[in-house]
Structure formats: C-alpha cells, structure tokens
Design an enzyme around this catalytic site. Sequence first.
Site, PDB file in Angstrom:
ATOM      1  N   HIS A  18       0.837  -1.203   0.000  1.00 24.75           N
ATOM      2  CA  HIS A  18       0.000   0.000   0.000  1.00 24.75           C
ATOM      3  C   HIS A  18       0.865   1.243   0.000  1.00 24.75           C
ATOM      4  O   HIS A  18       2.107   1.157  -0.025  1.00 24.75           O
ATOM      5  CB  HIS A  18      -1.003  -0.026   1.168  1.00 24.75           C
ATOM      6  N   HIS A  21       4.073   1.510   2.201  1.00 23.83           N
ATOM      7  CA  HIS A  21       5.267   0.793   1.737  1.00 23.83           C
ATOM      8  C   HIS A  21       5.916   1.540   0.575  1.00 23.83           C
ATOM      9  O   HIS A  21       7.128   1.656   0.494  1.00 23.83           O
ATOM     10  CB  HIS A  21       4.902  -0.617   1.269  1.00 23.83           C
ATOM     11  N   CYS A 128       1.213  -9.786  21.765  1.00 26.15           N
ATOM     12  CA  CYS A 128       0.238  -9.305  20.773  1.00 26.15           C
ATOM     13  C   CYS A 128       0.652  -9.853  19.408  1.00 26.15           C
ATOM     14  O   CYS A 128       1.722  -9.516  18.904  1.00 26.15           O
ATOM     15  CB  CYS A 128       0.178  -7.778  20.744  1.00 26.15           C
ATOM     16  N   CYS A 131       1.292  -7.100  16.706  1.00 24.18           N
ATOM     17  CA  CYS A 131       2.573  -6.376  16.759  1.00 24.18           C
ATOM     18  C   CYS A 131       3.761  -7.321  16.717  1.00 24.18           C
ATOM     19  O   CYS A 131       4.895  -6.877  16.609  1.00 24.18           O
ATOM     20  CB  CYS A 131       2.737  -5.608  18.068  1.00 24.18           C
ATOM     21  N   CYS A 146      -4.015  -3.809  23.439  1.00 20.76           N
ATOM     22  CA  CYS A 146      -3.152  -3.205  22.417  1.00 20.76           C
ATOM     23  C   CYS A 146      -3.985  -2.202  21.618  1.00 20.76           C
ATOM     24  O   CYS A 146      -4.862  -2.602  20.848  1.00 20.76           O
ATOM     25  CB  CYS A 146      -2.576  -4.262  21.483  1.00 20.76           C
ATOM     26  N   HIS A 149      -3.925  -2.640  17.709  1.00 20.42           N
ATOM     27  CA  HIS A 149      -4.696  -3.713  17.073  1.00 20.42           C
ATOM     28  C   HIS A 149      -6.079  -3.885  17.685  1.00 20.42           C
ATOM     29  O   HIS A 149      -6.801  -4.809  17.339  1.00 20.42           O
ATOM     30  CB  HIS A 149      -3.884  -5.017  17.094  1.00 20.42           C
ATOM     31  N   LYS A 298      -5.555   7.111  10.277  1.00 18.58           N
ATOM     32  CA  LYS A 298      -4.632   6.122   9.731  1.00 18.58           C
ATOM     33  C   LYS A 298      -5.324   5.360   8.600  1.00 18.58           C
ATOM     34  O   LYS A 298      -6.491   5.008   8.711  1.00 18.58           O
ATOM     35  CB  LYS A 298      -4.189   5.168  10.832  1.00 18.58           C
ATOM     36  N   LYS A 301      -8.298  -0.549   6.020  1.00 18.04           N
ATOM     37  CA  LYS A 301      -9.289  -1.196   5.174  1.00 18.04           C
ATOM     38  C   LYS A 301     -10.704  -0.984   5.722  1.00 18.04           C
ATOM     39  O   LYS A 301     -11.645  -0.707   4.983  1.00 18.04           O
ATOM     40  CB  LYS A 301      -8.923  -2.683   5.092  1.00 18.04           C
TER      41      LYS A 301
HETATM   42  O1  ME8 Z   1       6.602  -3.476  10.363  1.00 16.19           O
HETATM   43  N1  ME8 Z   1       2.370   5.671   6.184  1.00 16.19           N
HETATM   44  O2  ME8 Z   1       6.351  -4.359   8.239  1.00 16.19           O
HETATM   45  P1  ME8 Z   1       5.054  -3.596   7.675  1.00 16.19           P
HETATM   46  C1  ME8 Z   1       3.699   5.626   5.972  1.00 16.19           C
HETATM   47  N2  ME8 Z   1       7.955  -6.296   8.847  1.00 16.19           N
HETATM   48  N3  ME8 Z   1       4.414   4.495   6.031  1.00 16.19           N
HETATM   49  C2  ME8 Z   1       3.769   3.373   6.324  1.00 16.19           C
HETATM   50  C3  ME8 Z   1       2.369   3.338   6.571  1.00 16.19           C
HETATM   51  C4  ME8 Z   1       1.663   4.567   6.478  1.00 16.19           C
HETATM   52  N4  ME8 Z   1       0.352   4.668   6.640  1.00 16.19           N
HETATM   53  N5  ME8 Z   1       2.033   2.082   6.833  1.00 16.19           N
HETATM   54  C5  ME8 Z   1       3.177   1.351   6.743  1.00 16.19           C
HETATM   55  C6  ME8 Z   1       6.894  -4.263   9.505  1.00 16.19           C
HETATM   56  N6  ME8 Z   1       4.223   2.124   6.424  1.00 16.19           N
HETATM   57  C7  ME8 Z   1       8.044  -5.210   9.724  1.00 16.19           C
HETATM   58  C8  ME8 Z   1       9.342  -4.476   9.544  1.00 16.19           C
HETATM   59  S1  ME8 Z   1      11.995  -4.402   9.445  1.00 16.19           S
HETATM   60  C9  ME8 Z   1      13.215  -5.338   9.967  1.00 16.19           C
HETATM   61  C10 ME8 Z   1      10.565  -5.295   9.768  1.00 16.19           C
HETATM   62  C11 ME8 Z   1       5.628   1.710   6.185  1.00 16.19           C
HETATM   63  O3  ME8 Z   1       4.709  -4.227   6.386  1.00 16.19           O
HETATM   64  C12 ME8 Z   1       6.518   2.170   7.309  1.00 16.19           C
HETATM   65  O4  ME8 Z   1       7.839   2.266   6.867  1.00 16.19           O
HETATM   66  O5  ME8 Z   1       4.037  -3.499   8.707  1.00 16.19           O
HETATM   67  C13 ME8 Z   1       6.456   1.047   8.278  1.00 16.19           C
HETATM   68  O6  ME8 Z   1       7.442   1.083   9.214  1.00 16.19           O
HETATM   69  C14 ME8 Z   1       6.565  -0.105   7.310  1.00 16.19           C
HETATM   70  O7  ME8 Z   1       5.732   0.296   6.220  1.00 16.19           O
HETATM   71  C15 ME8 Z   1       6.109  -1.347   8.021  1.00 16.19           C
HETATM   72  O8  ME8 Z   1       5.583  -2.216   7.198  1.00 16.19           O
END
Ligand code: ME8
Length: 679
Positions: A18, A21, A128, A131, A146, A149, A298, A301
Amino acid sequence: MKTFYVTTPIYYVNARPHLGHLYTTTIADTVTRFKRQRGFDVFFLTGTDEHGQKIEQAANKRQPQVDVKQHVDEIVAEYLDIFAQFGLNYDHWIRTTDDYHKEAVQELFRLTDKAGYIYKSHYEGWFCVGCSEFKEEEEAGKAPFCPLHDREAERVSEESYFFKLSAFQERLLNYYQENPNFIRPESRRNEIISFVKGGLKDLSVSRVSVKWGIPVPDDPAHTIYVWFDALSNYITALGWGNKTRSGFDKYWPADLQLVGKDILRFHTVYWPAFLMAAGLELPKTVYAHGMWLSGGRKISKELGNVIEPKILIKYFARDYIRYFCLREMVFGLDGDFTYEALINRVNSDLAKGLGNLVSRTLKMVEKYCQSLLPACPKAFSGEVAEKWQEEACQVRDLCLERSKVFENEFNDYNFSRALEAVWEIIARVDKYISDSAPWNLAKDASNQEQLETVLYTSLEALRYITVMLAPILPELSASIWSQMGLMDSPTNISPENLAWAELPSGNKIGEVKALFPTLDKEKLMAEITEEKKKMSENNTVAPVETVPATPETTETTATTPKVEVPPLRPTINIDDFAKIDLRVAQVLEAERVPKADKLLRLVVDVGEEKPRQILAGIAQYYTPEQMLGRKIVVIANLEPRKLRGLESQGMLLAASIGDEGKPVVAGFLEDVPNGARLK
Ligand code: ME8
C-alpha cells in the site's frame, strides 16, 4: 569510491502493498539517485518479512488451503509487480524465507549465544500477535490492551530463549549520547532515550508454539523470534553469516535505515543491542518518518480509506507521485493523503510552476533564437554596464545560493524544504521573465542582446533546476533535458560539477512538448471514485488480513456505535466561552507515566517560547508513538495541576465515547500553525 548503504523496513506479507510501503521505498529510491548523482557507490536494500505466527495463521485461514510458502510467494509477487510499476530501483530484494538469510540468522543467534547473551528460561506473559511483540502487564493478572490492534494480548506460557537486553541499557544510552545522528528526528530520539532510561527487560527471542520461522540452532523445537529474524536482514543481504551474498565489508555499517515511526523502537533498541552482542558496528542513522493518514485517520481497510497503488499508477505519472510524497509530507511528521491534494500539487507546482517555465522559455527560444540556445551574455564574464545585465546576475546569484540550500536540506533529509528552495528559483525566474517581457524586446532588433540575456539566464537556471530535480523526477527531468537540447542525462551530472554559464550555446533545442498538462480535477475525481467503486465491487484488492485500525479510526465510520448522547449543560454566553483559550498544539514528546496505566506525558508546542508539559488520560487507547507529531487542541489557560507528582500545564481535548469514556483525540484535517486560537 564513497559508498552509501540505504535500507527500508522489509514489509510484512500479511498485507498487500500500500501507499505506506511505497512511501518509504520512494524515499529510499530518491536518496539512492541523489547519492549516485554525486558519485557514491550506493546499495539500496528492500524486501519482505515472511515469517511468524500472523502469516502462518493467515495462510491457514485461506480456502482452499495453500501451504504457507505458496501463500507468501503469491503476495511477494504482488509486491514485486507494484514496485516495478512505480519504477523503484532497489539493488536487492531480500526475502526472509531465502536460504542464505536463514543460515545467517542462525549464525547471529549462535554468536550472541557464544558471547553469553542468550539463556534458556520460561516465558510467562502477554503477546500481541498483531505487533509480534511481548506486552507489559499494566494491572496484575489483566491482559494488556493493544490500542494499535484494538484487542487484548494473548497469554503465553512456554519455554523460551532470552536475549539479555538488560545488559545493554548503559551501552545504548552512551551510544545515543555519543552519536546524536543515530536516531532522527530529534523528537523521536528523546522518546527512545527516555524509554531506555526507564529500564530494559530481557527479551524472549524464541517461541515453541510458532512453527513458521527459522529454527534455533541445535534446538529446532524453538523458532527464532520474528523480529530477531527480520532485523538481521540488513546484514544477511550483504553476505554476513553466509557465502551466497557479498558486500558486508564494503557497505556495512548502513548509512541510512529508513523506518516508519511505528517500528523505531525495534530498530534503535533491539537492533543495536543485537549488533553490540555480536560485536558488529551499528548503523549511522535510523530515520523515522511519519504515517500517511487519509481524512485525518490512519489508512485502514475498515474505513475504506486505503489508497490503492493500482489507482494511483493508473491516473498519475509516477514522477507526480514521487514529487507529492517528498513535497507534501514534512519528513518525520504525519501527513494527510488525498487525491485532491495530489492534483492540486501537480497543478500548482508542476503544471503552472515548472512546466509553464519550461514551455514559455523554450517557445521563446524557438521564436526569437531560431531554436538555438543563445550565446553566453557578457554579464557573466563581468561586463555589467546596464541594469538588465545586473538583473541577470541577481537571478544567477539567487539560483546558486538556493542550489546550496537544496543540497544542504536534502543531505539533512529535509526533502520538502529542499524542494521549496528549487521552487523559489522557479518563482524568481518566472518573475524575471515577466518583468523583462522578452516579447516586447523582440519588437526591436536593437534589443537582441538584452533579449538573449534574459533567455540564456532563464535557461541556465533551468539547467540547474533540472539537475537538482533528477533524483525526484527522473523521467520528467530527462524529458526537460532533451527538450533543452542538452546532451547526456541530468542523472549523470553531479551538481558539484555544474558551473554557471556553461550552457552549450548554439545547441538546437528539441521539440517543445507540453510536459505537465493541467489535470482536470473534477473529471479525474469522478473517474477515481468510479474506479474505487468498481474495485471494491470486484473485490480485486482484498487484503490478506485487514490493516489494523488505530483507536481513533475504529468507531468513526458508518459503523459508528450508537451511544447515548449526554444531556446538554446549561447555556453559557459568548463571554463565558471567550474565557477559554483553546490553542493548536503539536506533540513533540510522548511517553507513558510510570505506574499510571492511564496517563501519557506529552510535551507540546503551543507556539510559545518554550514547550509545555501536559498529562492526558489516554494511555489505554493511544501509544506514545501514535501521539508524536500530532496536532491537537489544548485548553491553554487552564490552571496548572499536579497528577502523579507531575505538573500538567493545560488539557488536551478529546471526544469521550460510551460508558467507559473512551477518548478520541481531536485534531485537524488541514495543516495549522502551532499556537493558532480556536474560536
Ligand atoms: O513493520 N504511512 O512491516 P510492515 C507511511 N515487517 N508508512 C507506512 C504506513 C503509512 N500509513 N504504513 C506502513 C513491519 N508504512 C516489519 C518491519 S523491518 C526489519 C521489519 C511503512 O509491512 C513504514 O515504513 O508493517 C512502516 O514502518 C513499514 O511500512 C512497516 O511495514
């Protein structure tokens, strides 16, 4: 050659790709291009985080059943496709299911164990799944809630390996102290420092009840904790602990690790502790950016406010999206995403601003200079006899000075300010052209030198602008470059090597095409709305698992629960109301108050000389991370009072919902300056 290593988080395959990312990856992509343009050998890593209970559960829930690997393969394919469509040029895509990674994670575990930082014990506590994090018990025997979530943590009681995180408290604090750039921005650094000062507990780093993951070496009944596994990716991708990949000696330590503010603690407490335990160097900077919100909330969905990458790419050039991400969001703070705001930015900055300047300048070169770049004016070799020559020098000076500002701001990751500097040049050149009115000069052949001075100066500023914008608008800057009749590509030109007055006079300009047509907002919005409707009807974008909604988002849509509306209080007059001083404030620091499960301590900027401290009873529903950077409303003239020994200098406004009085913090959809009064 100077090297630069930039990473994004690896994305959980529990949700489809999304905007969030794409945002982090776009920033990394832009920084990569910026550094490469300046001669750095850059390595840009991104990828997917594919282990853990959450993913296993999601795969098992699918009908018909698929094995977990097939499940993750399908989602990864979607990530790769979307990232390719957005033109994101990473150097390596790591998957935590890759064999080399698994081998290296086990090696890291072995090494930390050998160094004496791992011990086997029994874990009894709360976890959790959302998280993938163990949670502290706030009330004896009660499951912690939490807020991220919107559910209670699960009780876990099992044998586990522990990492001696507690042994690193002092070393981490010293490291933060000695390396002020390790955690950025400053407000988040303070938050982490106060968290670590509050004490660190040992961390459970294995689970026996989770099977989808990497087995603990020599004890395969245990699976390595998903964050230990995931964080290691930053070194395993460089060949640390395995023979498949390479680059560790060349690129480690990382220069820039980009993360969302939601996962900063993992990257600045756990990650450096793991590295210290293994005797490895720490990254130079971990930068936490803010979250994209939609309609002030935020993106989630449940709210139907997900920004679909497929829609974005269908209706907007990818350079437009890149520009918007870097310009609209102040890096480090949250920002609101709307299609309207994107259209407005494209129209005002790109169509009217840059696009208009390029086309008006080049059309005049076509018309008044037979499509040839004009000769270098005498003004730039020191002959400044006329006022118009002086003006050309002023434009040059501003351009050179703002270019330096751009460079400094970008190097400091202040992307929006860097872009502001470029648009100041654009505005100045625009004004210069309008004031000089070349179309009037063209009426008299004796003005030809003056006319060509105006055009040369504008073109030279445009050459600088195009080089500066190449990392942000790679495709559009290449088109501007060729329309200007310039050779090579702006991507390959380091701004350090640019010298004023080196525009190649006599070059024939290319065909002048409209690069940035103004977007028809109404028409486009109608099409996007229709497309969104179609997509949700066809369910083409159903996520694997819903993105967790924040507490402020869970009860505010069509599904808003019916609560009893409290009776009105007695009428007041306007003078009564005028006594209350309501102000816009921004949260600079946020932390839990020890031993008070309801209270958050906030440091807020109310536009005064010094920030204030306020205490808010929202800790059961909001994490400190969720409050950081937010614009809120405070009663600024409320008599200070003490709570738990801390003075609260004002009160935060929040809606109070249901019997429990669940707070929903008040905020704004538009950007508002701190200290603005509400009336
Ligand atoms: O946390 N606005 O993965 P994740 C801006 N796998 N950036 C956002 C966002 C938003 N609304 N939502 C997500 C994880 N992100 C772990 C990380 S690293 C060793 C492991 C971005 O798929 C942001 O960078 O939940 C966030 O930290 C990352 O997606 C987390 O994506």
